[in-house]
Design an enzyme around this catalytic site. Structure first.
Site, PDB file in Angstrom:
ATOM      1  N   TYR A  40       0.851  -1.198   0.000  1.00 43.26           N
ATOM      2  CA  TYR A  40       0.000   0.000   0.000  1.00 43.26           C
ATOM      3  C   TYR A  40       0.882   1.242   0.000  1.00 43.26           C
ATOM      4  CZ  TYR A  40      -3.756  -3.217   0.756  1.00 43.26           C
ATOM      5  OH  TYR A  40      -4.631  -4.246   0.568  1.00 43.26           O
ATOM      6  N   SER A  41       0.553   2.186  -0.890  1.00 44.53           N
ATOM      7  CA  SER A  41       1.291   3.453  -0.928  1.00 44.53           C
ATOM      8  C   SER A  41       0.987   4.229   0.353  1.00 44.53           C
ATOM      9  CB  SER A  41       0.826   4.310  -2.105  1.00 44.53           C
ATOM     10  OG  SER A  41       0.884   3.595  -3.299  1.00 44.53           O
ATOM     11  N   CYS A  82       0.214   7.580 -10.420  1.00 45.46           N
ATOM     12  CA  CYS A  82      -0.090   6.475  -9.510  1.00 45.46           C
ATOM     13  C   CYS A  82      -1.565   6.098  -9.579  1.00 45.46           C
ATOM     14  CB  CYS A  82       0.261   6.884  -8.073  1.00 45.46           C
ATOM     15  SG  CYS A  82       0.189   5.504  -6.915  1.00 45.46           S
ATOM     16  N   GLU A 135       3.942   4.483 -10.837  1.00 44.34           N
ATOM     17  CA  GLU A 135       3.628   3.332  -9.999  1.00 44.34           C
ATOM     18  C   GLU A 135       2.148   3.017 -10.230  1.00 44.34           C
ATOM     19  OE1 GLU A 135       6.093   2.482  -6.297  1.00 44.34           O
ATOM     20  OE2 GLU A 135       4.176   3.136  -5.499  1.00 44.34           O
ATOM     21  N   TYR A 161      -0.920  -0.041 -11.178  1.00 46.34           N
ATOM     22  CA  TYR A 161      -1.211  -1.412 -10.778  1.00 46.34           C
ATOM     23  C   TYR A 161      -2.340  -1.991 -11.604  1.00 46.34           C
ATOM     24  CZ  TYR A 161      -2.792  -5.184  -7.754  1.00 46.34           C
ATOM     25  OH  TYR A 161      -3.173  -6.394  -7.274  1.00 46.34           O
TER      26      TYR A 161
HETATM   27  C1  LIG Z   1       3.053  -0.564  -5.123  1.00 42.03           C
HETATM   28  C2  LIG Z   1       1.579  -0.791  -4.827  1.00 42.03           C
HETATM   29  C3  LIG Z   1       0.896   0.147  -4.079  1.00 42.03           C
HETATM   30  C4  LIG Z   1      -0.463  -0.045  -3.825  1.00 42.03           C
HETATM   31  N1  LIG Z   1      -1.102   0.903  -3.112  1.00 42.03           N
HETATM   32  C5  LIG Z   1      -2.408   0.774  -2.856  1.00 42.03           C
HETATM   33  C6  LIG Z   1      -3.103   1.788  -2.119  1.00 42.03           C
HETATM   34  O1  LIG Z   1      -2.527   2.816  -1.715  1.00 42.03           O
HETATM   35  N2  LIG Z   1      -4.411   1.596  -1.874  1.00 42.03           N
HETATM   36  C7  LIG Z   1      -5.087   0.501  -2.327  1.00 42.03           C
HETATM   37  O2  LIG Z   1      -6.288   0.386  -2.054  1.00 42.03           O
HETATM   38  N3  LIG Z   1      -4.445  -0.447  -3.040  1.00 42.03           N
HETATM   39  C8  LIG Z   1      -3.128  -0.356  -3.290  1.00 42.03           C
HETATM   40  N4  LIG Z   1      -2.469  -1.320  -3.985  1.00 42.03           N
HETATM   41  C9  LIG Z   1      -3.192  -2.572  -4.289  1.00 42.03           C
HETATM   42  C10 LIG Z   1      -3.091  -3.561  -3.063  1.00 42.03           C
HETATM   43  O3  LIG Z   1      -1.742  -4.019  -2.945  1.00 42.03           O
HETATM   44  C11 LIG Z   1      -3.970  -4.811  -3.190  1.00 42.03           C
HETATM   45  O4  LIG Z   1      -3.677  -5.438  -4.399  1.00 42.03           O
HETATM   46  C12 LIG Z   1      -5.440  -4.522  -3.114  1.00 42.03           C
HETATM   47  O5  LIG Z   1      -5.803  -3.934  -1.865  1.00 42.03           O
HETATM   48  C13 LIG Z   1      -6.237  -5.832  -3.236  1.00 42.03           C
HETATM   49  O6  LIG Z   1      -5.778  -6.720  -2.251  1.00 42.03           O
HETATM   50  P1  LIG Z   1      -6.764  -7.721  -1.474  1.00 42.03           P
HETATM   51  O7  LIG Z   1      -5.945  -8.566  -0.585  1.00 42.03           O
HETATM   52  O8  LIG Z   1      -7.899  -7.003  -0.896  1.00 42.03           O
HETATM   53  O9  LIG Z   1      -7.347  -8.604  -2.659  1.00 42.03           O
HETATM   54  P2  LIG Z   1      -6.938 -10.121  -2.997  1.00 42.03           P
HETATM   55  O10 LIG Z   1      -7.537 -11.025  -2.010  1.00 42.03           O
HETATM   56  O11 LIG Z   1      -5.473 -10.155  -3.214  1.00 42.03           O
HETATM   57  O12 LIG Z   1      -7.696 -10.262  -4.336  1.00 42.03           O
HETATM   58  C14 LIG Z   1      -7.208  -9.638  -5.488  1.00 42.03           C
HETATM   59  C15 LIG Z   1      -7.392 -10.587  -6.624  1.00 42.03           C
HETATM   60  O13 LIG Z   1      -8.785 -10.709  -6.872  1.00 42.03           O
HETATM   61  C16 LIG Z   1      -8.996 -10.878  -8.258  1.00 42.03           C
HETATM   62  N5  LIG Z   1      -9.907  -9.822  -8.703  1.00 42.03           N
HETATM   63  C17 LIG Z   1      -9.898  -8.532  -8.333  1.00 42.03           C
HETATM   64  N6  LIG Z   1     -10.897  -7.859  -8.925  1.00 42.03           N
HETATM   65  C18 LIG Z   1     -11.543  -8.757  -9.679  1.00 42.03           C
HETATM   66  C19 LIG Z   1     -12.651  -8.682 -10.545  1.00 42.03           C
HETATM   67  N7  LIG Z   1     -13.303  -7.525 -10.730  1.00 42.03           N
HETATM   68  N8  LIG Z   1     -13.051  -9.810 -11.169  1.00 42.03           N
HETATM   69  C20 LIG Z   1     -12.412 -10.968 -10.978  1.00 42.03           C
HETATM   70  N9  LIG Z   1     -11.329 -11.115 -10.170  1.00 42.03           N
HETATM   71  C21 LIG Z   1     -10.906 -10.012  -9.541  1.00 42.03           C
HETATM   72  C22 LIG Z   1      -7.650 -10.761  -8.937  1.00 42.03           C
HETATM   73  O14 LIG Z   1      -7.179 -12.075  -9.128  1.00 42.03           O
HETATM   74  C23 LIG Z   1      -6.799 -10.086  -7.925  1.00 42.03           C
HETATM   75  O15 LIG Z   1      -5.451 -10.427  -8.021  1.00 42.03           O
HETATM   76  C24 LIG Z   1      -1.124  -1.175  -4.301  1.00 42.03           C
HETATM   77  C25 LIG Z   1      -0.436  -2.103  -5.055  1.00 42.03           C
HETATM   78  C26 LIG Z   1       0.895  -1.914  -5.331  1.00 42.03           C
HETATM   79  C27 LIG Z   1       1.619  -2.930  -6.153  1.00 42.03           C
HETATM   80  N1  LIG Z   2       1.183   2.275  -6.391  1.00 41.04           N
HETATM   81  C1  LIG Z   2       0.234   1.563  -6.922  1.00 41.04           C
HETATM   82  O1  LIG Z   2       0.464   0.721  -7.753  1.00 41.04           O
HETATM   83  C2  LIG Z   2      -1.130   1.833  -6.461  1.00 41.04           C
HETATM   84  C3  LIG Z   2      -1.357   2.762  -5.463  1.00 41.04           C
HETATM   85  C4  LIG Z   2      -2.651   3.005  -5.093  1.00 41.04           C
HETATM   86  C5  LIG Z   2      -3.678   2.297  -5.716  1.00 41.04           C
HETATM   87  N2  LIG Z   2      -3.390   1.381  -6.638  1.00 41.04           N
HETATM   88  C6  LIG Z   2      -4.448   0.660  -7.339  1.00 41.04           C
HETATM   89  O2  LIG Z   2      -5.051   1.584  -8.243  1.00 41.04           O
HETATM   90  C7  LIG Z   2      -6.406   1.285  -8.422  1.00 41.04           C
HETATM   91  C8  LIG Z   2      -7.236   2.530  -8.138  1.00 41.04           C
HETATM   92  O3  LIG Z   2      -8.487   2.127  -8.104  1.00 41.04           O
HETATM   93  P1  LIG Z   2      -9.559   2.731  -7.185  1.00 41.04           P
HETATM   94  O4  LIG Z   2     -10.558   1.670  -7.062  1.00 41.04           O
HETATM   95  O5  LIG Z   2      -8.959   3.362  -6.008  1.00 41.04           O
HETATM   96  O6  LIG Z   2     -10.059   3.876  -8.120  1.00 41.04           O
HETATM   97  P2  LIG Z   2     -11.516   4.339  -8.459  1.00 41.04           P
HETATM   98  O7  LIG Z   2     -12.073   4.992  -7.258  1.00 41.04           O
HETATM   99  O8  LIG Z   2     -12.286   3.288  -9.123  1.00 41.04           O
HETATM  100  O9  LIG Z   2     -11.132   5.462  -9.506  1.00 41.04           O
HETATM  101  C9  LIG Z   2     -10.475   5.144 -10.673  1.00 41.04           C
HETATM  102  C10 LIG Z   2     -10.836   6.223 -11.700  1.00 41.04           C
HETATM  103  O10 LIG Z   2     -10.082   5.978 -12.864  1.00 41.04           O
HETATM  104  C11 LIG Z   2     -10.989   5.861 -13.962  1.00 41.04           C
HETATM  105  N3  LIG Z   2     -10.435   5.006 -15.002  1.00 41.04           N
HETATM  106  C12 LIG Z   2     -10.788   3.743 -15.351  1.00 41.04           C
HETATM  107  N4  LIG Z   2     -10.079   3.336 -16.407  1.00 41.04           N
HETATM  108  C13 LIG Z   2      -9.253   4.358 -16.721  1.00 41.04           C
HETATM  109  C14 LIG Z   2      -8.291   4.551 -17.752  1.00 41.04           C
HETATM  110  N5  LIG Z   2      -8.020   3.612 -18.650  1.00 41.04           N
HETATM  111  N6  LIG Z   2      -7.640   5.724 -17.807  1.00 41.04           N
HETATM  112  C15 LIG Z   2      -7.890   6.705 -16.903  1.00 41.04           C
HETATM  113  N7  LIG Z   2      -8.808   6.590 -15.926  1.00 41.04           N
HETATM  114  C16 LIG Z   2      -9.471   5.428 -15.836  1.00 41.04           C
HETATM  115  C17 LIG Z   2     -12.257   5.327 -13.342  1.00 41.04           C
HETATM  116  O11 LIG Z   2     -13.353   5.617 -14.192  1.00 41.04           O
HETATM  117  P3  LIG Z   2     -14.637   4.635 -14.381  1.00 41.04           P
HETATM  118  O12 LIG Z   2     -14.648   3.726 -13.194  1.00 41.04           O
HETATM  119  O13 LIG Z   2     -15.798   5.551 -14.451  1.00 41.04           O
HETATM  120  O14 LIG Z   2     -14.389   3.944 -15.682  1.00 41.04           O
HETATM  121  C18 LIG Z   2     -12.308   6.156 -12.092  1.00 41.04           C
HETATM  122  O15 LIG Z   2     -12.760   7.453 -12.352  1.00 41.04           O
HETATM  123  C19 LIG Z   2      -6.707   0.125  -7.480  1.00 41.04           C
HETATM  124  O16 LIG Z   2      -6.645  -1.058  -8.244  1.00 41.04           O
HETATM  125  C20 LIG Z   2      -5.577   0.176  -6.454  1.00 41.04           C
HETATM  126  O17 LIG Z   2      -5.341  -1.083  -5.878  1.00 41.04           O
HETATM  127  C21 LIG Z   2      -2.138   1.159  -7.041  1.00 41.04           C
END
Ligand SMILES: Cc1cc2nc3c(=O)[nH]c(=O)nc-3n(C[C@H](O)[C@H](O)[C@H](O)COP(=O)(O)OP(=O)(O)OC[C@H]3O[C@@H](n4cnc5c(N)ncnc54)[C@H](O)[C@@H]3O)c2cc1C
Ligand SMILES: NC(=O)c1ccc[n+]([C@@H]2O[C@H](COP(=O)([O-])OP(=O)(O)OC[C@H]3O[C@@H](n4cnc5c(N)ncnc54)[C@H](OP(=O)(O)O)[C@@H]3O)[C@@H](O)[C@H]2O)c1
Length: 363
Positions: A144-145, A321, A361, A363
């Site tokens: 998690y960031s 991000c 960054e 995901y």
């Molecule tokens: C560098 C980094 C930073 C991140 N920062 C954040 C952050 O700040 N906040 C945040 O909320 N998340 C963040 N994430 C994402 C976070 O790490 C988790 O992946 C996320 O919270 C989901 O984990 P979980 O254990 O709840 O789900 P899990 O139990 O791990 O389930 C996830 C799995 O469910 C399946 N899945 C998910 N959606 C669907 C779907 N619609 N249909 C079918 N299968 C599906 C996929 O196989 C997926 O891999 C970050 C990820 C990375 C890599």
């Molecule tokens: N460092 C990391 O890697 C990192 C850090 C934080 C979060 N994450 C991940 O980032 C994701 C954020 O999701 P969320 O559920 O928090 O967001 P969210 O509340 O669903 O918001 C995402 C927004 O992006 C829009 N969107 C969808 N497809 C897009 C595209 N191709 N280009 C631009 N915008 C688009 C969505 O629009 P519509 O839904 O209306 O289509 C929505 O407005 C999660 O999967 C989280 O785990 C990763």
């Protein structure tokens, strides 16, 4: 300087924080969001030790100049805590950020660290959810960031905050599936223990240059590192850092009910003046002139010439991000802009990456 934010977030009890091992020193009774007044101490550099050679030394190879990073990387700690021996913190506060009618829930949570998880703005932590997986093994960590500045939300460098979206989806068999770690986190009650690993990551560290232009592109919870940056820039005082450049945040969310930390950012607009620009893209409520869905890249396209001019400066840094899909959308705008100047965007982006000016960054 102890001005206070008027963010519309639930109140937080300093007493509960104390009981949970936290500090309430720079908190106010009514809101957990108060401007921290403590100053950051200077980073500590590792000491270099030398030993006397015992034999004739081999001819020295010409020294390779050490690469000096343009980011705030001095003293950055990584992987202090690993999954076998995680740090065990406590949840001090967990509050829902999204409204009742929002599509999905996002929560802001604060954990105690007692200063033992020394992170920097832009880093992430790992969390290991309680319980076991279907094979009876401990759950794997999820990253998690970090959403707080290094000083933490209470200004005492003893907490770390996250912004977490609760993952719930329906699988092919029609069953509702809850993500393991995001649900564990969103359900955490104040006082509960939480296993933390890390900190990790250097990609998203802030630039050293206090006069830089910093363009921040976030979708959803991808806002986390930028809240962290922006607290440092506009809500805190540091002896060794006073931001005087341009910070420009683009945040893309589905509905106005999901505009994360909106009140904080609006406060920063007041404080930051011409040093802070804020643009939202609300995809399910707004469209552009052509009637297209307002994604982050759609909003950016309104300023494309200006953004392209900024990208030509060697002190402009872009950070992205959130959702993976956003990267392509943003590339698509840039390709045309760069082409007008006879520049191949993909090559140019490579150069920006090498110069640490394009940081992603997703995901
Ligand atoms: C560098 C980094 C930073 C991140 N920062 C954040 C952050 O700040 N906040 C945040 O909320 N998340 C963040 N994430 C994402 C976070 O790490 C988790 O992946 C996320 O919270 C989901 O984990 P979980 O254990 O709840 O789900 P899990 O139990 O791990 O389930 C996830 C799995 O469910 C399946 N899945 C998910 N959606 C669907 C779907 N619609 N249909 C079918 N299968 C599906 C996929 O196989 C997926 O891999 C970050 C990820 C990375 C890599
Ligand atoms: N460092 C990391 O890697 C990192 C850090 C934080 C979060 N994450 C991940 O980032 C994701 C954020 O999701 P969320 O559920 O928090 O967001 P969210 O509340 O669903 O918001 C995402 C927004 O992006 C829009 N969107 C969808 N497809 C897009 C595209 N191709 N280009 C631009 N915008 C688009 C969505 O629009 P519509 O839904 O209306 O289509 C929505 O407005 C999660 O999967 C989280 O785990 C990763």
């Amino acid at each position: 300087m102890a001005a206070q934010l008027t963010a519309a977030l639930p109140s937080y009890s300093p007493a509960a924080t104390k009981a949970a091992g936290g500090s309430s020193a720079s908190c106010t009774a009514s809101h957990f969001l108060a401007y921290p007044t403590r100053r950051l101490r200077n980073g500590v550099r590792a000491q270099v030790s030398t030993t006397e050679p015992t034999a004739e030394p081999a001819p020295a190879a010409p020294a390779k100049p050490a690469k000096i990073s343009k980011k705030q990387d001095e003293g950055v700690v990584t992987n202090k805590y690993r999954p076998k021996e995680p740090y065990v913190g406590r949840c001090l506060l967990n509050t829902r950020l999204t409204g009742d009618n929002a599509p999905g829930e996002t929560w802001h949570m604060v954990f105690s660290t007692e200063g033992e998880v020394p992170y920097r703005e832009g880093q992430s932590i790992g969390v290991i959810a309680d319980g076991e997986d279907k094979n009876g093994k401990p759950h794997k960590l999820r990253l998690y960031s970090i959403a707080s500045s290094a000083l933490g939300d209470f200004g005492d460098s003893k907490t770390v905050s996250l912004c977490v979206k609760r993952l719930v989806y329906t699988n092919d068999a029609g069953e509702v599936v809850k993500g393991v770690c995001s649900n564990f986190l969103c359900d955490l009650k104040p006082g509960s223990e939480v296993k933390i690993t890390g900190p990790v990551g250097k990609e998203m560290l802030m630039p050293k240059d206090p006069n830089a232009t910093i363009i921040m592109l976030a979708t959803g919870t991808g806002i986390a590192p930028f809240r962290s940056f922006l607290w440092k820039m506009f809500f805190e005082e540091h002896e060794d850092y006073k931001f005087n450049g341009l910070a420009w945040l683009f945040l893309g969310v589905p509905t106005s009910d999901t505009l994360l930390y909106k009140e904080e950012f609006e406060k920063m607009v007041e404080i930051g003046g011409e040093n802070f620009r804020l643009d939202f893209a609300v995809s399910r409520e707004q469209t552009n002139a052509a009637g297209e869905k307002m994604y982050i890249q759609t909003r950016m396209a309104e300023y494309k010439e200006e953004l392209w001019e900024l990208l030509k400066k060697d002190n402009t840094y872009v950070y992205m991000c959130g959702l993976k899909g956003m990267e392509k959308g943003i590339d698509d705008i840039m390709v045309d802009l760069a082409a007008k100047d006879g520049i191949d965007w993909i090559d140019y982006k490579k150069q920006l990456k090498k110069a640490e000016q394009w940081n992603v960054e997703v995901y």
